[in-house]
Write a protein that holds these residues in place. Structure first.
Motif, PDB file in Angstrom:
ATOM      1  N   PHE A 114       0.826  -1.203   0.000  1.00 36.43           N
ATOM      2  CA  PHE A 114       0.000   0.000   0.000  1.00 36.43           C
ATOM      3  C   PHE A 114       0.864   1.259   0.000  1.00 36.43           C
ATOM      4  CE2 PHE A 114      -2.303   3.116   2.828  1.00 36.43           C
ATOM      5  CZ  PHE A 114      -3.065   3.666   1.810  1.00 36.43           C
ATOM      6  N   ALA A 115       1.876   1.307   0.860  1.00 31.84           N
ATOM      7  CA  ALA A 115       2.750   2.475   0.935  1.00 31.84           C
ATOM      8  C   ALA A 115       3.404   2.742  -0.414  1.00 31.84           C
ATOM      9  CB  ALA A 115       3.814   2.272   2.014  1.00 31.84           C
ATOM     10  N   HIS A 116       3.914   1.699  -1.042  1.00 34.12           N
ATOM     11  CA  HIS A 116       4.558   1.857  -2.347  1.00 34.12           C
ATOM     12  C   HIS A 116       3.568   2.378  -3.389  1.00 34.12           C
ATOM     13  CE1 HIS A 116       7.262   1.064  -5.691  1.00 34.12           C
ATOM     14  NE2 HIS A 116       6.254   0.437  -6.267  1.00 34.12           N
ATOM     15  N   LEU A 117       2.390   1.788  -3.432  1.00 32.42           N
ATOM     16  CA  LEU A 117       1.376   2.182  -4.412  1.00 32.42           C
ATOM     17  C   LEU A 117       0.877   3.599  -4.160  1.00 32.42           C
ATOM     18  CD1 LEU A 117      -0.299   1.276  -6.838  1.00 32.42           C
ATOM     19  CD2 LEU A 117      -1.897   0.202  -5.245  1.00 32.42           C
ATOM     20  N   ARG A 118       0.620   3.931  -2.915  1.00 30.66           N
ATOM     21  CA  ARG A 118       0.147   5.282  -2.571  1.00 30.66           C
ATOM     22  C   ARG A 118       1.195   6.336  -2.922  1.00 30.66           C
ATOM     23  NH1 ARG A 118      -3.576   9.216  -1.995  1.00 30.66           N
ATOM     24  NH2 ARG A 118      -3.170  10.495  -0.172  1.00 30.66           N
TER      25      ARG A 118
END
Length: 188
Positions: A22-26
């Motif tokens: 999620f952190a990477h995608l966000r």
């Protein structure tokens, strides 16, 4: 699993255990939309693992994954993860051949109201109807959760987003944020 343009797709609700994905995608989404010097990117790039996990606890985050088409037998049960929280237990990284390509968030502001925000698609997959699938998944979740109203804000000059949201029945509501349009959908 649905296929679009020679690629299979799936949408899942991310869980706390998916915080790194999620952190990477966000951060990819924020970088694409505002650049790595943007205030929101700078703020979120300093989030701790606990901060990302908290965001996933407090807000429903739906991620779109795309991958090469495979035989139908390899995807048994995959559609369920796209439309129900039952599939949310699957790890976002469970299929190494799939790559994250989109995100939308929904925050339950009150028992009967959800705020939809941060719709983003990787530029390489835009124009294929995938934003409609992402938003539809979030709206299905809101409807199943007993929500009566979904609200959102969008850039006033974003005609593509406006058309997408109006296609779901969203209507413009008065607002006071310069350069933004507020929209609302009621489930009746």
């Amino acid at each position: 699993m649905p296929s679009t343009g020679g690629q299979r797709t799936r949408i899942i609700r991310l869980t706390e255990s998916d915080w790194e994905q999620f952190a990477h995608l966000r951060l990819r989404a924020l970088s694409d939309a505002f650049g790595t010097g943007g205030a929101q990117y700078l703020t979120e790039s300093r989030f701790t693992p606990a901060s990302w996990q908290q965001r996933l606890r407090d807000h429903a985050q739906f991620a779109l994954f795309v991958g090469a088409d495979r035989s139908a037998t390899s995807d048994v049960g995959a559609d369920r993860s796209a439309t129900s929280d039952v599939g949310a237990a699957r790890s976002a990284t469970s299929d190494a051949t799939d790559r994250p390509a989109g995100l939308v968030a929904a925050h339950r502001e009150r028992p009967d109201t959800v705020y939809l925000y941060s719709l983003w698609l990787d530029p390489r997959v835009r124009g294929r109807g995938l934003a409609r699938r992402l938003v539809g998944t979030a709206l299905d979740w809101a409807r199943r959760s007993g929500v009566r109203t979904v609200t959102l804000r969008m850039a006033a000059d974003n005609s593509v987003a406006r058309s997408l949201y109006e296609g779901f029945g969203f209507t413009e509501v008065p607002g006071d944020a310069p350069g933004e349009v507020g929209m609302e959908l009621s489930f009746g």
